[in-house]
Design a protein around this motif. Structure first.
Motif, PDB file in Angstrom:
ATOM      1  N   VAL A   1      57.878  61.298  75.758  1.00 10.89           N
ATOM      2  CA  VAL A   1      57.105  61.038  77.143  1.00 10.89           C
ATOM      3  C   VAL A   1      55.609  61.708  77.184  1.00 10.89           C
ATOM      4  N   ASP A   2      54.840  61.009  78.043  1.00  9.14           N
ATOM      5  CA  ASP A   2      53.554  61.481  78.171  1.00  9.14           C
ATOM      6  C   ASP A   2      53.712  62.898  79.112  1.00  9.14           C
ATOM      7  N   PRO A   3      53.414  64.088  78.717  1.00  6.74           N
ATOM      8  CA  PRO A   3      53.577  65.290  79.353  1.00  6.74           C
ATOM      9  C   PRO A   3      52.895  65.249  80.740  1.00  6.74           C
ATOM     10  N   GLU A   4      51.751  64.519  80.889  1.00  6.74           N
ATOM     11  CA  GLU A   4      51.081  64.452  82.325  1.00  6.74           C
ATOM     12  C   GLU A   4      51.786  63.578  83.472  1.00  6.74           C
ATOM     13  N   THR A   5      52.267  62.376  82.809  1.00  6.99           N
ATOM     14  CA  THR A   5      52.751  61.162  83.703  1.00  6.99           C
ATOM     15  C   THR A   5      54.289  61.264  83.549  1.00  6.99           C
ATOM     16  N   GLY A   6      54.833  61.650  82.792  1.00  6.44           N
ATOM     17  CA  GLY A   6      56.268  61.461  82.645  1.00  6.44           C
ATOM     18  C   GLY A   6      56.702  59.914  81.996  1.00  6.44           C
ATOM     19  N   GLU A   7      55.629  59.211  81.536  1.00  2.59           N
ATOM     20  CA  GLU A   7      55.903  57.826  81.141  1.00  2.59           C
ATOM     21  C   GLU A   7      56.353  57.948  79.921  1.00  2.59           C
ATOM     22  N   ARG A   8      57.213  56.987  79.385  1.00  2.63           N
ATOM     23  CA  ARG A   8      57.864  56.895  77.924  1.00  2.63           C
ATOM     24  C   ARG A   8      56.846  56.484  77.079  1.00  2.63           C
ATOM     25  N   TYR A   9      56.798  56.969  75.881  1.00  2.00           N
ATOM     26  CA  TYR A   9      55.639  56.359  75.008  1.00  2.00           C
ATOM     27  C   TYR A   9      56.093  54.911  74.454  1.00  2.00           C
ATOM     28  N   PRO A  10      55.223  53.990  74.770  1.00  3.49           N
ATOM     29  CA  PRO A  10      55.842  52.730  73.964  1.00  3.49           C
ATOM     30  C   PRO A  10      55.721  52.435  72.683  1.00  3.49           C
ATOM     31  N   ASP A  11      54.970  53.280  71.974  1.00  2.00           N
ATOM     32  CA  ASP A  11      54.529  53.016  70.524  1.00  2.00           C
ATOM     33  C   ASP A  11      54.829  53.957  69.580  1.00  2.00           C
ATOM     34  N   VAL A  12      55.993  54.487  69.706  1.00  2.00           N
ATOM     35  CA  VAL A  12      56.370  55.480  68.668  1.00  2.00           C
ATOM     36  C   VAL A  12      56.878  54.959  67.318  1.00  2.00           C
ATOM     37  N   ILE A  13      56.533  55.044  66.272  1.00  2.00           N
ATOM     38  CA  ILE A  13      56.671  54.785  64.955  1.00  2.00           C
ATOM     39  C   ILE A  13      57.657  56.168  63.979  1.00  2.00           C
ATOM     40  N   VAL A  14      58.542  55.880  63.499  1.00  2.00           N
ATOM     41  CA  VAL A  14      59.392  56.787  62.853  1.00  2.00           C
ATOM     42  C   VAL A  14      59.502  56.782  61.420  1.00  2.00           C
ATOM     43  N   PHE A  15      59.069  58.051  60.923  1.00  2.00           N
ATOM     44  CA  PHE A  15      58.841  58.019  59.324  1.00  2.00           C
ATOM     45  C   PHE A  15      59.792  59.052  58.793  1.00  2.00           C
ATOM     46  N   TRP A  16      60.671  58.671  57.779  1.00  2.00           N
ATOM     47  CA  TRP A  16      61.651  59.527  56.987  1.00  2.00           C
ATOM     48  C   TRP A  16      60.500  60.613  56.239  1.00  2.00           C
TER      49      TRP A  16
END
Length: 140
Positions: free
Chosen positions: A53-68
């Motif tokens: 989440v955004d530390p300022e707004t608490g909104e969940r990040y909508p654009d996370v990419i996971v890489f092994w």
């Protein structure tokens, strides 16, 4: 500026992942692509989750990419570098992966992103496939 030193784009993640051998794509939740080798995920686009989440707004990040990543050492090298756009969350403690917001992908060069995607693939590919790919690269 060479093509390899240009800023990375989200489209490059898709192209690089699909460019690796023996890759299949399955659609995850919310139709996010999950790139796999031998039915093992190596790159995927994550749904918004409460741990990122955004530390300022608490909104969940909508654009996370996971890489092994190949190892915990590699993970720590990426997430502890203050200049790196890679991060992790407690949810991923002990998991060999790093997170990257798509909105920050331009902080990487195409060359850097290529290395991350290739390392992700290598960390999940069978030893036989990984060895064959590495032999092919050495022959180039």
């Amino acid at each position: 500026m060479s093509a390899r030193s240009r800023r990375a784009r989200v489209r490059d993640v898709h192209e690089l992942a699909l460019g690796m051998p023996h890759v299949t794509v399955v659609m995850g939740t919310a139709d996010n692509p999950v790139y796999q080798v031998g039915r093992k995920s190596f790159v995927f686009f994550r749904n918004p989750r409460p741990d990122a989440v955004d530390p300022e707004t608490g909104e969940r990040y909508p654009d996370v990419i996971v890489f092994w990543v190949p190892s915990e050492h590699d993970k720590q090298a990426l997430v502890q570098d203050q200049g790196s756009p890679f991060f992790t969350t407690p949810h991923f403690n002990g998991h060999p992966s790093v997170l990257l917001r798509a909105s920050r992908i331009g902080e990487l060069t195409l060359r850097e992103l290529t290395e991350v995607v290739q390392d992700a693939w290598l960390s999940r590919a069978s030893p036989t496939r990984a060895a064959a790919w590495l032999r092919g690269r050495a022959a180039q």
